[in-house]
Design a protein around this motif. Structure first.
Motif, PDB file in Angstrom:
ATOM      1  N   GLU A 276     -61.795 -41.830  17.788  1.00  0.00           N
ATOM      2  CA  GLU A 276     -61.967 -41.098  19.038  1.00  0.00           C
ATOM      3  C   GLU A 276     -61.369 -41.876  20.211  1.00  0.00           C
ATOM      4  O   GLU A 276     -61.235 -43.103  20.149  1.00  0.00           O
ATOM      5  CB  GLU A 276     -63.459 -40.844  19.293  1.00  0.00           C
ATOM      6  N   THR A 290     -72.119 -26.732  13.070  1.00  0.00           N
ATOM      7  CA  THR A 290     -71.168 -27.385  13.961  1.00  0.00           C
ATOM      8  C   THR A 290     -71.734 -28.722  14.437  1.00  0.00           C
ATOM      9  O   THR A 290     -72.935 -28.833  14.701  1.00  0.00           O
ATOM     10  CB  THR A 290     -70.874 -26.486  15.176  1.00  0.00           C
ATOM     11  N   HIS A 301     -68.209 -33.022  23.003  1.00  0.00           N
ATOM     12  CA  HIS A 301     -67.208 -32.492  22.080  1.00  0.00           C
ATOM     13  C   HIS A 301     -67.872 -31.704  20.959  1.00  0.00           C
ATOM     14  O   HIS A 301     -69.021 -31.953  20.610  1.00  0.00           O
ATOM     15  CB  HIS A 301     -66.367 -33.630  21.475  1.00  0.00           C
ATOM     16  N   ARG A 302     -67.101 -30.773  20.417  1.00  0.00           N
ATOM     17  CA  ARG A 302     -67.549 -29.976  19.279  1.00  0.00           C
ATOM     18  C   ARG A 302     -66.529 -30.105  18.152  1.00  0.00           C
ATOM     19  O   ARG A 302     -65.324 -30.078  18.384  1.00  0.00           O
ATOM     20  CB  ARG A 302     -67.660 -28.501  19.691  1.00  0.00           C
ATOM     21  N   TRP A 303     -67.053 -30.283  16.931  1.00  0.00           N
ATOM     22  CA  TRP A 303     -66.202 -30.247  15.741  1.00  0.00           C
ATOM     23  C   TRP A 303     -66.676 -29.140  14.812  1.00  0.00           C
ATOM     24  O   TRP A 303     -67.891 -28.992  14.573  1.00  0.00           O
ATOM     25  CB  TRP A 303     -66.287 -31.556  14.955  1.00  0.00           C
ATOM     26  N   LEU A 310     -64.785 -33.106   9.382  1.00  0.00           N
ATOM     27  CA  LEU A 310     -64.694 -32.646  10.763  1.00  0.00           C
ATOM     28  C   LEU A 310     -63.308 -32.093  11.035  1.00  0.00           C
ATOM     29  O   LEU A 310     -62.295 -32.727  10.723  1.00  0.00           O
ATOM     30  CB  LEU A 310     -64.981 -33.803  11.729  1.00  0.00           C
ATOM     31  N   ARG A 313     -61.409 -30.473  16.757  1.00  0.00           N
ATOM     32  CA  ARG A 313     -62.227 -31.016  17.844  1.00  0.00           C
ATOM     33  C   ARG A 313     -61.913 -30.298  19.149  1.00  0.00           C
ATOM     34  O   ARG A 313     -60.760 -30.108  19.526  1.00  0.00           O
ATOM     35  CB  ARG A 313     -61.938 -32.505  17.976  1.00  0.00           C
ATOM     36  N   THR A 314     -62.982 -29.898  19.891  1.00  0.00           N
ATOM     37  CA  THR A 314     -62.829 -29.193  21.162  1.00  0.00           C
ATOM     38  C   THR A 314     -63.682 -29.873  22.220  1.00  0.00           C
ATOM     39  O   THR A 314     -64.869 -30.122  21.996  1.00  0.00           O
ATOM     40  CB  THR A 314     -63.269 -27.718  21.032  1.00  0.00           C
ATOM     41  N   ARG A 315     -63.080 -30.163  23.368  1.00  0.00           N
ATOM     42  CA  ARG A 315     -63.848 -30.712  24.488  1.00  0.00           C
ATOM     43  C   ARG A 315     -64.444 -29.544  25.275  1.00  0.00           C
ATOM     44  O   ARG A 315     -63.740 -28.615  25.663  1.00  0.00           O
ATOM     45  CB  ARG A 315     -62.955 -31.561  25.384  1.00  0.00           C
TER      46      ARG A 315
END
Length: 732
Positions: A276, A290, A301-303, A310, A313-315
């Motif tokens: 990361e 999730t 963050h979301r994975w 994983l 990845r989205t912020r």
């Protein structure tokens, strides 16, 4: 009907039976008052009516006003007037209590370091001093649990079936006990690490499998029945601070520094290593599988998790210009409905929607009400309640069904408030947050922000601030420079160099200190024109006073009080007369000083949490313990003063009798205070500004008997509506 007899009866019941019994028993409490008492129960529990008869009406006045309840504030004010009480009623705070707040749990002596829900409304919480408490959240009562290990608890977890409590201890051991057997059940040691244990989690669906993450760079899966380490997961480059387990118990995710590892819980095999851009601090799985994680600098963050790995990845967040700094997220927990709750370091709790239509609008609510930086979060098994804990030892319970109705509004928070000033003439309060290098002005009527002067504008450092008598000019002092600012905009109109270090200000004058070193060191106090720098009066301080640690002024500069290391001095600039007194304190422990408007009494505070009222005319000085460290003090009219400190209360003092005569608990760590007339402005350690009014009760004018309207009899009481917590847990 809320009249005098109703109040008297309510006060008697709360004082004798206890507020919890009043809330639990059926009766004729109006619903609004019942809600207020639920929220104020932690202040009223153990209320000493003889010592503080005004407390109940004061807190009802403050909370009902904050909630916008009709009629109840007026009824409380009528009671205050009828009894001629003097109270401190809070008018507004920067962070109003969120409507989702249902109860405050107060009793821990140290900051909260971990919490977990158990069945039937019980909550386990451990504080940094090692105290482990089990709370009944429906009543707000608690008891201490002795783990009996000879070392203090640091982390805890409850198994998915609610049967086991696991505790990590300072000696690096992990112990478990059957919850049904507490507090008498024996705890068994089931594992040990070579370093501090940061996280504990039970595997869902496997209540006898416990996962721990440690600073020794390992993650261990324990069998709590046998005490055997089933898997020791190694490979992290540093201490493991983040830990999450999937809802099906098949996957463990751990984070150390910028490295995230994904493990197969059954085999202990590392499936994936993800690097990361920032240190990962906390992680959790939400109900759809999730993974949500937070990093040291604030992003969430979301994975997506596919086949145990994983992906995508989205912020979720965007910068928050209304909150100073990134907001270090210390804890994240899953909520029902694809949401997550994040406890931030800036005393605000955020609720996120994990899969929003627009990632920039993922934050759906910001919950406010904590008195200090938040550090812990937990959710009940049924997903209807959440709890968050802060570094001041307070736990707040949130109704998750009401969270969606809480707007995500700008909060305007800027670190600890270090300096504060208030002007009734300008209807303005100005604060200077610690280390923030900025000034923030608010309207005293509404609390709305008027303007902000930030460090990028002029780099100002403010040590002292005060208003001119007209309220049109704000004076700010940085060491030897006084800047004169427009109250309308905060812009600097002019600057003036002072002949010494500015220690205080009043009206159009500054009080400065200068030092001469020949033939010996001597300190001098001077009254200086704030706009001219011209010395108008000066005095040499006696050697026993030493360097002025704190200076306070009376209106019109009729008198100036000085606190040295262990002496107090009062100086009349007009006559030149001075008086001194020695304090019975350890060397260099006097912290703050104030003088009343009549110039008759001085009040000093020390590092031991005591106040020292000094009757200047008689020379009598008294040491009064307060039970907490006081960080701010200000003088009032009527031979009174107010103090504020780490106990979270503003205390009103009668200096003529050398005793406290009232207190307003604000659920905040208070660090600055200023007074103008009946307005009391307070700043706290979470960046809040509070404005209180000194309410002096007076009986209403008599009404002739012939003009009095008949009072209808009160309606028969209907069935009491149980509080939210009792409805949730089937009590009452």
């Amino acid at each position: 009907m809320i009249d005098g007899s109703f109040w008297s009866g309510l006060e008697t019941r709360v004082a004798t039976e206890g507020v919890d019994a009043v809330l639990a028993s059926p009766g004729s409490l109006p619903e609004g008052l019942r809600h207020v008492l639920d929220l104020e129960a932690h202040h009223l529990r153990g209320w000493d009516r003889a010592a503080s008869p005004e407390l109940l009406a004061q807190q009802v006045l403050t909370r009902a006003h904050a909630l916008g309840l009709p009629d109840l504030p007026t009824a409380a004010r009528d009671r205050i007037d009828a009894q001629r009480w003097t109270v401190l009623g809070e008018r507004w705070r920067t962070q109003p209590f969120s409507p989702a707040l249902v109860r405050t749990l107060s009793g821990h002596r140290g900051g909260i370091v971990d919490a977990a829900f158990a069945p039937e409304g019980r909550l386990f919480a451990v504080s940094e001093d090692g105290e482990l408490r089990v709370w009944d959240v429906a009543t707000g009562t608690s008891r201490t649990v002795d783990v009996g290990t000879g070392t203090r608890p640091t982390k805890l977890a409850v198994s998915s079936d609610g049967g086991l409590l696991a505790v990590a201890c300072l000696d690096r051991s992990v112990v478990v006990a059957e919850i049904a057997d507490l507090p008498d059940g024996a705890l068994r040691t089931v594992g040990r690490h070579d370093g501090w244990i940061h996280r504990l989690r039970f595997l869902p669906g496997s209540p006898r499998r416990l996962v721990s993450a440690s600073e020794d760079r390992t993650v261990v899966i324990h069998d709590v029945e046998t005490g055997v380490a089933v898997h020791v997961l190694t490979g992290h480059p540093g201490e493991v601070v983040a830990l999450a387990v999937s809802p099906d118990g098949a996957t463990v995710v751990s984070g150390a520094g910028r490295t995230v590892r994904v493990w197969d819980a059954a085999t202990g095999v590392c499936r994936q290593v993800v690097e990361e851009p920032d240190d990962v601090f906390a992680a959790t799985f939400v109900d759809d599988g999730t993974l949500v994680a937070t990093s040291r600098l604030g992003p969430v963050h979301r994975w997506d998790v596919r086949h145990g790995e994983l992906r995508d990845r989205t912020r979720l967040d965007v910068p928050r210009p209304d909150r100073y700094g990134p907001g270090w997220p210390k804890s994240v927990v899953a909520l029902p409905g694809g949401r997550a709750l994040v406890a931030n370091d800036d005393a605000v709790v955020d609720v996120w929607r994990v899969r929003p239509d627009d990632p920039a609008r993922a934050r759906v609510a910001s919950l406010t009400g904590h008195r200090d930086h938040t550090s812990v979060a937990a959710v009940s098994a049924d997903g209807r309640l959440a709890v968050t804990g802060d570094e001041a030892g307070m736990l707040l319970l949130w109704d998750l069904e009401a969270v969606d109705d809480v707007p995500d509004t700008p909060l305007g928070l800027y670190l600890d408030v270090e300096e504060i000033a208030v002007s009734r003439a300008a209807e303005t309060v100005v604060v200077c947050p610690q280390q923030a290098l900025r000034l923030v002005a608010r309207d005293t009527r509404t609390g709305e922000e008027r303007w902000t002067v930030a460090d990028e504008d002029d780099g100002t450092r403010v040590d002292v601030l005060w208003f001119s008598p007209s309220g049109r000019t704000l004076h700010t002092a940085d060491h030897r420079t006084v800047e004169h600012r427009s109250v309308e905009t905060g812009e600097v109109v002019s600057r003036e160099e002072m002949p010494g270090v500015v220690k205080a200000g009043r009206g159009d004058h500054a009080v400065v200190v200068t030092t001469s070193y020949r033939p010996v060191e001597r300190h001098h106090l001077a009254v200086v024109g704030a706009s001219t720098g011209a010395v108008q009066a000066s005095v040499e301080l006696p050697p026993e006073v030493g360097w002025p640690r704190a200076v306070a002024t009376a209106p019109g500069l009729r008198s100036i009080a000085v606190a040295g290391d262990d002496h107090l001095l009062v100086w009349d600039p007009l006559s030149g007369h001075t008086a001194t007194v020695a304090l019975d304190v350890p060397g260099r422990s006097v912290r703050r000083v104030a003088i009343d408007d009549e110039c008759c009494h001085v009040l000093a505070t020390d590092d031991a949490g005591r106040v020292h009222p000094w009757d200047v005319a008689s020379g009598e000085v008294t040491a009064v313990p307060t039970g907490g460290r006081l960080l701010a003090v200000a003088g009032l009219a009527g031979h009174r003063a107010v103090t504020a400190g780490r106990d979270g209360a503003v205390t009103l003092w009668d200096l003529a009798r050398a005793r406290a005569v009232g207190a307003a608990p604000l659920d905040s760590t208070l660090e600055a205070i200023a007074v103008d007339g009946l307005d009391v402005a307070v700043g706290d350690g979470a960046g809040n500004t509070h404005l209180l009014a000194l309410v002096v009760g007076a009986p209403a004018p008599a009404v002739p008997e012939s003009s009095r309207a008949p009072v209808p009899p009160p309606p028969p009481p209907g069935p009491a509506r149980p509080s939210l917590l009792r409805r949730l847990f089937g009590r009452g």
